[in-house]
Scaffold this motif. Sequence first.
Motif, PDB file in Angstrom:
ATOM      1  N   GLY A   3       0.805  -1.211   0.000  1.00  0.00           N
ATOM      2  CA  GLY A   3       0.000   0.000   0.000  1.00  0.00           C
ATOM      3  C   GLY A   3       0.839   1.262   0.000  1.00  0.00           C
ATOM      4  O   GLY A   3       2.048   1.224   0.127  1.00  0.00           O
ATOM      5  N   LYS A   4       0.142   2.382  -0.164  1.00  0.00           N
ATOM      6  CA  LYS A   4       0.848   3.664  -0.175  1.00  0.00           C
ATOM      7  C   LYS A   4       1.261   4.049   1.236  1.00  0.00           C
ATOM      8  O   LYS A   4       0.555   3.792   2.201  1.00  0.00           O
ATOM      9  CB  LYS A   4      -0.057   4.754  -0.761  1.00  0.00           C
ATOM     10  N   LEU A  14      10.490  -5.844   7.648  1.00  0.00           N
ATOM     11  CA  LEU A  14      10.461  -7.271   7.994  1.00  0.00           C
ATOM     12  C   LEU A  14      11.881  -7.820   7.896  1.00  0.00           C
ATOM     13  O   LEU A  14      12.505  -7.754   6.835  1.00  0.00           O
ATOM     14  CB  LEU A  14       9.537  -8.042   7.050  1.00  0.00           C
ATOM     15  N   LEU A  15      12.399  -8.291   9.019  1.00  0.00           N
ATOM     16  CA  LEU A  15      13.721  -8.913   9.079  1.00  0.00           C
ATOM     17  C   LEU A  15      13.531 -10.409   9.270  1.00  0.00           C
ATOM     18  O   LEU A  15      12.754 -10.839  10.128  1.00  0.00           O
ATOM     19  CB  LEU A  15      14.538  -8.344  10.246  1.00  0.00           C
ATOM     20  N   VAL A  16      14.234 -11.210   8.477  1.00  0.00           N
ATOM     21  CA  VAL A  16      14.109 -12.672   8.543  1.00  0.00           C
ATOM     22  C   VAL A  16      15.503 -13.279   8.614  1.00  0.00           C
ATOM     23  O   VAL A  16      16.410 -12.854   7.877  1.00  0.00           O
ATOM     24  CB  VAL A  16      13.382 -13.236   7.295  1.00  0.00           C
ATOM     25  N   GLN A  40       4.002 -16.508   2.507  1.00  0.00           N
ATOM     26  CA  GLN A  40       2.826 -16.220   3.332  1.00  0.00           C
ATOM     27  C   GLN A  40       3.160 -15.205   4.425  1.00  0.00           C
ATOM     28  O   GLN A  40       2.350 -14.333   4.749  1.00  0.00           O
ATOM     29  CB  GLN A  40       2.288 -17.511   3.959  1.00  0.00           C
ATOM     30  N   THR A  41       4.356 -15.310   4.974  1.00  0.00           N
ATOM     31  CA  THR A  41       4.782 -14.357   6.009  1.00  0.00           C
ATOM     32  C   THR A  41       4.930 -12.960   5.424  1.00  0.00           C
ATOM     33  O   THR A  41       4.495 -11.965   6.018  1.00  0.00           O
ATOM     34  CB  THR A  41       6.114 -14.819   6.635  1.00  0.00           C
ATOM     35  N   LYS A  46       3.281  -7.576   4.914  1.00  0.00           N
ATOM     36  CA  LYS A  46       3.320  -6.509   3.903  1.00  0.00           C
ATOM     37  C   LYS A  46       4.399  -5.465   4.174  1.00  0.00           C
ATOM     38  O   LYS A  46       4.118  -4.266   4.289  1.00  0.00           O
ATOM     39  CB  LYS A  46       1.962  -5.823   3.812  1.00  0.00           C
ATOM     40  N   PRO A  47       5.653  -5.870   4.272  1.00  0.00           N
ATOM     41  CA  PRO A  47       6.701  -4.878   4.555  1.00  0.00           C
ATOM     42  C   PRO A  47       7.013  -4.000   3.344  1.00  0.00           C
ATOM     43  O   PRO A  47       6.838  -4.414   2.206  1.00  0.00           O
ATOM     44  CB  PRO A  47       7.912  -5.759   4.887  1.00  0.00           C
TER      45      PRO A  47
END
Length: 413
Positions: A3-4, A14-16, A40-41, A46-47
């Motif tokens: 998204g905006k 999001l850190l993985v 899925q993550t 939504k990062p």
Amino acid sequence: MAGKLTAAQGTGILLVTANVGSLFEDPENLQKTWLKEFCQTVQSHKPHFLAVHCQEVGGKNYEASMTHVDSFVKELLSTDAMKEYSRACVYLDENYKSQEQFTALGSFYFIHESLKSVHQFDFKAKKFKKVVGKETFSETLECTPTLEKEKFPQDYFPESKWSRKGFIRTRWALADCAFDLVNIHLFHDVSNLVAWEKSPSVYSGTRQKALGYVLDRITDQRYEKVPYFVFGDFNFRLDSKQVIESLCSTATMHTVRATDTNEVDKLIFQESDNDRKVILHLEKKLFNYVNQDVFQENNGTSLLEFDKELSVFKDRLHELEISFPPSYPYSEDSSQGKQYMNTRCPAWCDRILMSPSARDLVLKPENDDRSIVYDNIGPNVCMGDHKPVFLSFRITAGAGKPNANKHKCCVVQ
């Protein structure tokens, strides 16, 4: 998808961290499931900025698995979850012929199309440059100016002559904020029997030395200091002696020695009554405990009191509360998603840690607690012997303003 951006929402990060060695031992069965759970993550959180730190890229038999690495990266980049990420930087340490430098680390960074301005630091030019397009770097990472890569000195871990352990550091600027992301792989426990001998174990000391080296390196005087996130396979283990004494408090220990060398070969812990039931069978690479449920019940949190390796760094590294089971060593059988292997005592090896200033970014007062999630990926399916671990949070616009005024490195060029 993401998204905006609005000032109220902030920038989703999001850190993985994922030790992916198993994926290259059995790519047919494991890679598809792994990618599905990973995607899925991403789609759930939504990062706007996604960082994935992988260890043991290519698995144990790296030379034979090289083609699998290329196809895995292509699959990852072409998934639906990645379609809206218009920029990407991928760093793969693939030069396995250089034993002195090879770490088998892979660092992946993805930037969503709605995030207008992201800059990456050039360590040679000592300035930030705007990130455009998608680039993959491999083979000669030592010469790549947008990262620092080091393998630990060989004498740090003399038992393993060609250990692949080391770290890769990159630096980023977004939402008026600069920070370092460090991909790390520390030394493992070679023998359960040696780990049990004293508290803390000799292996714990080796990891402490290596992690201290990394922290000193990324906070030295060469560059301006910024908040940092260190995430990877730390190989942190529970205090073996203490956890075994707790699990086997009512048992009697029997020592079995090798006939030729008289060295301890195995330890057997048996109940005094109850038909002398064996509670724990311990060998160099065997940790066979009678009740695996203890590592899963309430996410194994009753065992966190034995997770002590981070306490040495309590002033330099912080972690959010752990509410997931030990991340290693899960069965590599694709039908056994929640089962641990009987090779090691389960432990939280895979972690996302941060400096005090990075914690302040994550835990900003205006951040909604629900937007901060620290958890594992694929809890019910086989992801290999390690479950990936992630941290999702938001950086509000201007969160790093004090840093930007204070540090030259935050002045984007």
